[in-house]
Design a protein around this motif. Structure first.
Motif: not given
Length: 726
Positions: A268-272
């Motif tokens: 999720a952090a990567h996607s953001a």
């Protein structure tokens, strides 16, 4: 006489692949036939040779590349002595040297070779081969005093053994010391000394390399994700709020497979984009459930998730000694290596010291492409790329920046471009909206046409240009937000020197804005195109194979004159053949008469230009046929610029030659516009994009030198909106 270059070292860990690749690039620029020889080799694949063979299209039989295996050489040395071993290797080397104009010799690697006095053996071989020696010294972990001493010692070691040392290279020099080291050694040695800094993108392994080294199972991830560089490791064991701040850009998250919360949190952090990670490695032979994995795939498509049976501690021990390698599987690293070499080595001086001269008029495809890169680097221009989120364009942009070909503006939403580059593991070093380039190298910036301050200005300009077509300010405001129109207006206004598009847009979408906004040069009748067809021994210019479906005699003459000028601009001496199905006076009919009339017009407009027509293709390019069909012609059998009578003939011919003869087709290159805009095939590969951008930059250089004309022609451009080549 064959000129050989022996790249060697004085110990392990020198990262010599960068130098070997750089020297091969230098040699292939200067001569058409370069051989490779590795006197002693380990068992198994040879990554650097495989890379050289693939990148430089080497046709050399693999059996001639390698001398002996290390085990066989050690046994031969023990049984028969050094002289016998050297004699055997010299015999193998001469087999290569007889067939090639230059030979790159890859010295021993000082790694588990079982050979005594390895440096002395390299020196002896280099002397027997008659090869210039280029020693590489490892700079990693050394301070300035230690590094300079090691370089001096390395030079003394090879020079004292009678070697022709042409330069010294310190590689993998610690951050900030490269310039100081080169400066400290300048004048202390009788040869040039170059220092290459440590490049994290080269030493970082890719996710795919880690997967191979650990024999990991790939649960998720596409090829682009697996090619990401791993710049560090973050071990997950804490709670999610504690874990997330520890993430760093390009890190590989290593966590037990039962920590689904950390897996989902990291993705999720990567996607953001905060921050983009390289991937996730699951340990202890555990994998989250199907629902978690499905969520992971949706959160960050393409991001790798790997699994290994060992625990995190054991896995970490195996990873710490793993380093990246420049291999065929990762061409991006090769471009990074070449960019590093060319930035820190005076390649022109090194080539002169190696006494490698260009071979007359002979131009191979590789030499032609290298010349484009050299010319574009010499006077760096600014090119706009409208397709700023397209993967191939972004990968090409990284190559262009690493090689210093041009400065770039990428069009698209900045956040989307940054997110996409992170997903692809690409580092463009994008400048912020207010950042000013520091002047030290090529730079790139992202611009979003929708919210750019230029949008209002461009709308007013475009409305004025198209008022005769009923375009209002409101319509113009919407139109200029289109990336093709916005990029073309940047070129028109001098905010960029040229534009390249078409990887994800039709030809019409690229050319229509150019016809409306850039317009035709005053001295050009129409906009047309050429392809540079790089065959094994020469470069031919084909026109027009992309734009004009059925030019009349006047237009065909204009295409011929423009194509000849383009050929000359790119180093091809123009001898123009006006092609037809008939040669000389042997045929008649409307199609032949058109070509005959066009030939007469070319002679009237350019009396000094060698031109022949009508003429058949075989009579134009093959001397024996020309001697029979058109004896005494200055062009027949020697034509370099071939002008086709219509698009159907030209387009099919260039594709037939490209596919059947293995020619490299560079283009289409547009000609006749006031400023350079070039189209790409929607099937263009990354090297195609790089080459087209380099050509565009060279056109911009020429345009800047000849600037000063008035507004371009407007008549004759509207009908050209129906460009057809895709």
């Amino acid at each position: 006489m064959t000129r050989s270059v022996y790249v060697t070292g004085i110990g392990r860990g020198d990262g010599r692949q960068v130098v070997e690749l750089g020297v091969m690039e230098l040699l292939s620029r200067r001569t058409g036939r370069v051989g490779v020889f590795r006197p002693l080799a380990h068992d198994g694949p040879d990554p650097i040779y495989d890379l050289l063979r693939s990148r430089y299209r080497l046709s050399q039989p693999t059996g001639t590349v390698f001398g002996l295996g290390y085990d066989e050489a050690a046994a031969h040395l023990a049984e028969k002595g050094t002289d016998a071993l050297v004699s055997r290797l010299l015999e193998r080397f001469r087999t290569v040297a007889r067939d090639y104009e230059a030979v790159l010799v890859l010295g021993t690697d000082f790694a588990d070779t079982g050979l005594p006095a390895e440096l002395a053996l390299n020196a002896r071989l280099a002397n027997e081969f008659g090869a210039a020696v280029l020693p590489v010294v490892a700079g990693s972990g050394r301070d300035l005093d230690s590094l300079t001493a090691e370089v001096r010692n390395g030079h003394h070691a090879y020079a004292s053994l009678g070697c022709d040392v042409v330069a010294m290279i310190a590689n993998r020099v610690s951050d900030g010391l490269a310039g100081a080291a080169a400066g400290a050694l300048r004048g202390q040695l009788p040869v040039p000394v170059y220092a290459l800094p440590e490049e994290p993108a080269l030493s970082a392994p890719t996710v795919a390399q880690i997967a191979a080294a650990l024999d990991a199972k790939v649960l998720l991830g596409d090829p682009a994700g697996l090619s990401r560089d791993v710049r560090g490791f973050v071990f997950g064991g804490a709670t999610l709020p504690t874990f997330l701040p520890a993430l760093t850009e390009g890190c590989l998250v290593i966590t037990p497979g039962d920590r689904a919360d950390l897996v989902v949190g990291a993705l999720a952090a990567h996607s953001a984009g905060s921050p983009p990670i390289a991937g996730v490695l699951l340990t202890v032979d555990r994998v989250p459930g199907e629902e978690t994995m499905a969520l992971a795939a949706r959160l960050s498509p393409g991001t790798p998730v790997l699994a290994v049976p060992g625990d995190s501690f054991a896995t970490a021990g195996r990873l710490m000694s793993l380093e990246g390698r420049v291999t065929t599987a990762n061409p991006r690293k090769a471009e990074i290596a070449l960019g590093l070499f060319e930035e820190h080595v005076d390649t022109a001086l090194l080539a002169d010291r190696l006494s490698v001269s260009r071979r007359g008029d002979r131009v191979t495809p590789m030499m032609f492409e290298h010349q484009l890169i050299e010319r574009s680097r010499a006077d760096r221009r600014h090119i706009v790329l409208p397709e700023g989120t397209e993967e191939r364009v972004l990968r090409a942009a990284e190559v262009l920046l690493r090689r210093g070909v041009c400065d770039l503006t990428l069009l698209g939403e900045e956040a989307a471009i940054r997110r996409r580059t992170a997903e692809l593991g690409i580092d463009l070093g994008l400048l912020g909206p207010e950042e000013v380039p520091d002047g030290t190298g090529a730079w790139a910036r992202a611009v979003d046409p929708y919210d750019s301050p230029l949008r209002e200005r461009f709308a007013e300009l475009y409305a004025g240009l198209r008022a005769h077509k009923g375009v209002t300010h409101e319509l113009a405001y919407d139109q200029v937000a289109d990336v093709s129109y916005f990029g073309t207006l940047m070129v028109r206004e001098g905010l960029a020197d040229g534009m390249v598009s078409g990887a994800a847009h039709s030809t019409a979408a690229t050319l229509r804005p150019a016809f409306e906004i850039i317009r035709t040069r005053p001295d050009a009748e129409i906009v047309s195109s050429v392809f540079f067809m790089c065959l094994a021994e020469r470069v031919l210019v084909y026109g027009d194979c992309a734009v004009n479906p059925d030019p009349d005699a006047e237009q065909l003459a204009d295409i011929a004159v423009q194509s000849a000028a383009t050929a000359a601009r790119f180093g091809v001496e123009p001898r123009v053949a006006m092609l037809s199905y008939s040669t000389g006076t042997s045929g008649s009919g409307a199609d032949v008469d058109k070509v005959r009339r066009a030939t007469e017009l070319v002679r009237e407009r350019r009396p000094e230009l060698p031109v022949e027509g009508p003429i058949q293709y075989d009579a134009a390019v093959e001397p024996t046929v020309a001697a029979t069909k058109l004896p005494g012609s200055d062009v027949a059998g020697r034509a370099t610029v071939l002008v086709f009578p219509d698009l159907n003939t030209g387009n099919n011919t260039y594709k037939a030659v490209q596919r059947s003869a293995g020619a490299v087709a560079v283009g289409p290159v547009l000609q006749g516009l006031r400023k350079p805009v070039n189209d790409l095939s929607r099937g263009a590969l990354v090297p195609d994009i790089v080459t087209t951008v380099a050509i565009t930059a060279i056109q911009a250089q020429q345009g800047r030198r000849t600037a000063g004309g008035g507004p371009g022609r407007t008549e004759g451009t509207e009908e050209s909106d129906e460009a057809v080549e895709e």
